[in-house]
Design a protein around this motif. Structure first.
Motif, mmCIF file in Angstrom:
data_model
loop_
_atom_site.group_PDB
_atom_site.id
_atom_site.type_symbol
_atom_site.label_atom_id
_atom_site.label_comp_id
_atom_site.label_asym_id
_atom_site.label_seq_id
_atom_site.Cartn_x
_atom_site.Cartn_y
_atom_site.Cartn_z
ATOM 1 N N PHE A 107 14.813 9.544 5.249
ATOM 2 C CA PHE A 107 14.921 8.910 3.941
ATOM 3 C C PHE A 107 15.070 7.395 4.073
ATOM 4 C CE2 PHE A 107 17.415 7.590 0.176
ATOM 5 C CZ PHE A 107 16.471 7.899 -0.789
ATOM 6 N N VAL A 108 15.907 6.936 4.992
ATOM 7 C CA VAL A 108 16.085 5.495 5.192
ATOM 8 C C VAL A 108 14.784 4.863 5.682
ATOM 9 C CG1 VAL A 108 17.314 3.757 6.560
ATOM 10 C CG2 VAL A 108 18.573 5.655 5.540
ATOM 11 N N CYS A 109 14.091 5.516 6.586
ATOM 12 C CA CYS A 109 12.791 5.006 7.055
ATOM 13 C C CYS A 109 11.787 4.950 5.909
ATOM 14 C CB CYS A 109 12.248 5.871 8.183
ATOM 15 S SG CYS A 109 13.165 5.731 9.716
ATOM 16 N N LEU A 110 11.791 5.955 5.046
ATOM 17 C CA LEU A 110 10.871 5.967 3.914
ATOM 18 C C LEU A 110 11.171 4.835 2.932
ATOM 19 C CD1 LEU A 110 10.499 9.783 3.197
ATOM 20 C CD2 LEU A 110 8.831 8.248 4.234
ATOM 21 N N ILE A 111 12.421 4.435 2.812
ATOM 22 C CA ILE A 111 12.760 3.286 1.968
ATOM 23 C C ILE A 111 12.090 2.028 2.499
ATOM 24 C CG2 ILE A 111 14.632 1.748 1.251
ATOM 25 C CD1 ILE A 111 16.415 4.262 1.091
ATOM 26 N N PHE A 112 12.174 1.809 3.809
ATOM 27 C CA PHE A 112 11.534 0.632 4.400
ATOM 28 C C PHE A 112 10.011 0.697 4.278
ATOM 29 C CE2 PHE A 112 15.674 0.386 6.560
ATOM 30 C CZ PHE A 112 15.993 -0.927 6.233
ATOM 31 N N ILE A 113 9.448 1.882 4.449
ATOM 32 C CA ILE A 113 8.001 2.051 4.282
ATOM 33 C C ILE A 113 7.600 1.759 2.845
ATOM 34 C CG2 ILE A 113 6.143 3.772 4.284
ATOM 35 C CD1 ILE A 113 7.608 5.053 6.713
ATOM 36 N N TYR A 114 8.401 2.232 1.887
ATOM 37 C CA TYR A 114 8.114 1.971 0.474
ATOM 38 C C TYR A 114 8.139 0.480 0.170
ATOM 39 C CZ TYR A 114 8.602 1.927 -4.586
ATOM 40 O OH TYR A 114 8.428 1.667 -5.921
ATOM 41 N N VAL A 115 9.128 -0.219 0.686
ATOM 42 C CA VAL A 115 9.213 -1.674 0.461
ATOM 43 C C VAL A 115 7.992 -2.368 1.044
ATOM 44 C CG1 VAL A 115 10.490 -3.761 1.090
ATOM 45 C CG2 VAL A 115 11.719 -1.739 0.294
ATOM 46 N N TRP A 116 7.605 -2.007 2.242
ATOM 47 C CA TRP A 116 6.455 -2.631 2.899
ATOM 48 C C TRP A 116 5.171 -2.372 2.109
ATOM 49 C CZ3 TRP A 116 2.590 -0.066 6.084
ATOM 50 C CH2 TRP A 116 1.736 -0.953 6.733
ATOM 51 N N LEU A 117 4.980 -1.107 1.693
ATOM 52 C CA LEU A 117 3.766 -0.768 0.944
ATOM 53 C C LEU A 117 3.769 -1.389 -0.450
ATOM 54 C CD1 LEU A 117 3.312 2.951 2.026
ATOM 55 C CD2 LEU A 117 1.929 0.978 2.711
ATOM 56 N N MET A 118 4.924 -1.486 -1.082
ATOM 57 C CA MET A 118 4.990 -2.114 -2.404
ATOM 58 C C MET A 118 4.714 -3.616 -2.315
ATOM 59 S SD MET A 118 5.167 -0.119 -4.884
ATOM 60 C CE MET A 118 5.456 -1.346 -6.128
ATOM 61 N N ASN A 119 5.142 -4.261 -1.246
ATOM 62 C CA ASN A 119 4.804 -5.673 -1.065
ATOM 63 C C ASN A 119 3.298 -5.855 -0.946
ATOM 64 O OD1 ASN A 119 7.388 -6.718 -1.255
ATOM 65 N ND2 ASN A 119 7.776 -6.525 0.935
ATOM 66 N N LYS A 120 2.635 -4.944 -0.241
ATOM 67 C CA LYS A 120 1.180 -4.998 -0.151
ATOM 68 C C LYS A 120 0.545 -4.748 -1.512
ATOM 69 C CE LYS A 120 -0.948 -3.008 3.189
ATOM 70 N NZ LYS A 120 -1.418 -2.060 4.207
ATOM 71 N N LEU A 121 1.078 -3.793 -2.272
ATOM 72 C CA LEU A 121 0.550 -3.485 -3.598
ATOM 73 C C LEU A 121 0.762 -4.656 -4.558
ATOM 74 C CD1 LEU A 121 -0.771 -1.205 -5.270
ATOM 75 C CD2 LEU A 121 1.534 -0.544 -5.955
ATOM 76 N N ASP A 122 1.928 -5.272 -4.488
ATOM 77 C CA ASP A 122 2.201 -6.438 -5.333
ATOM 78 C C ASP A 122 1.229 -7.572 -5.031
ATOM 79 O OD1 ASP A 122 4.260 -5.109 -6.528
ATOM 80 O OD2 ASP A 122 5.855 -6.174 -5.470
ATOM 81 N N ALA A 123 0.958 -7.786 -3.745
ATOM 82 C CA ALA A 123 0.009 -8.836 -3.365
ATOM 83 C C ALA A 123 -1.400 -8.500 -3.852
ATOM 84 C CB ALA A 123 0.005 -9.030 -1.853
ATOM 85 N N LYS A 124 -1.761 -7.235 -3.804
ATOM 86 C CA LYS A 124 -3.089 -6.801 -4.256
ATOM 87 C C LYS A 124 -3.288 -7.086 -5.745
ATOM 88 C CE LYS A 124 -5.844 -2.574 -4.770
ATOM 89 N NZ LYS A 124 -5.870 -1.129 -4.501
ATOM 90 N N TYR A 125 -2.236 -6.895 -6.547
ATOM 91 C CA TYR A 125 -2.341 -7.085 -7.989
ATOM 92 C C TYR A 125 -1.799 -8.433 -8.455
ATOM 93 C CZ TYR A 125 -3.945 -2.351 -8.607
ATOM 94 O OH TYR A 125 -4.693 -1.193 -8.572
ATOM 95 N N GLY A 126 -1.429 -9.287 -7.540
ATOM 96 C CA GLY A 126 -0.994 -10.633 -7.894
ATOM 97 C C GLY A 126 0.354 -10.713 -8.592
ATOM 98 N N VAL A 127 1.230 -9.784 -8.282
ATOM 99 C CA VAL A 127 2.574 -9.816 -8.871
ATOM 100 C C VAL A 127 3.635 -9.934 -7.782
ATOM 101 C CG1 VAL A 127 1.989 -8.584 -10.976
ATOM 102 C CG2 VAL A 127 2.622 -7.298 -8.952
ATOM 103 N N ARG A 128 3.272 -10.616 -6.733
ATOM 104 C CA ARG A 128 4.136 -10.749 -5.558
ATOM 105 C C ARG A 128 5.341 -11.604 -5.856
ATOM 106 N NH1 ARG A 128 2.042 -12.348 0.411
ATOM 107 N NH2 ARG A 128 3.969 -11.803 1.432
ATOM 108 N N GLU A 129 6.490 -11.175 -5.330
ATOM 109 C CA GLU A 129 7.731 -11.939 -5.420
ATOM 110 C C GLU A 129 7.954 -12.633 -4.091
ATOM 111 O OE1 GLU A 129 10.937 -9.443 -6.521
ATOM 112 O OE2 GLU A 129 9.839 -8.523 -8.143
ATOM 113 N N ASP A 130 8.194 -13.927 -4.118
ATOM 114 C CA ASP A 130 8.443 -14.657 -2.863
ATOM 115 C C ASP A 130 9.852 -15.123 -2.765
ATOM 116 O OD1 ASP A 130 5.935 -14.378 -1.717
ATOM 117 O OD2 ASP A 130 5.141 -15.987 -2.956
#
Length: 88
Positions: free
Chosen positions: A65-88
């Motif tokens: 579960f903890v590993c999946l949290i980190f994977i989710y964060v990493w994949l969501m950062n990629k998704l945010d960048a894809k749709y231009g809603v990235r938080e820096d």
């Protein structure tokens, strides 16, 4: 978060929900499958002196579960960048 169109917002949330369902499915398989359904088969294997089925039921699903949290964060950062809603 500003999308140019409603279609982009729907696509973003569709991908987000799909990602969450996949990761939750993995966690379900690990926690329920390895900890309950396949415990007898996994107990034939020992890790550090403990039966593997017992380890998954007590510790393994938490680690996954903890590993999946980190994977989710990493994949969501990629998704945010894809749709231009990235938080820096």
């Amino acid at each position: 978060m500003a999308f140019e169109s409603g279609d982009m917002a729907k696509a973003y949330w569709s991908e987000n929900v799909r990602l969450m369902l996949i990761l939750l499915s993995v966690w379900f398989v690990v926690s329920f499958g390895c900890g309950i359904l396949f415990v007898e088969q996994l107990n034939a294997i020992r890790v550090g002196g403990f039966k593997l089925g017992f380890w998954f039921a007590q510790q393994g699903s938490i680690y996954v579960f903890v590993c999946l949290i980190f994977i989710y964060v990493w994949l969501m950062n990629k998704l945010d960048a894809k749709y231009g809603v990235r938080e820096d």
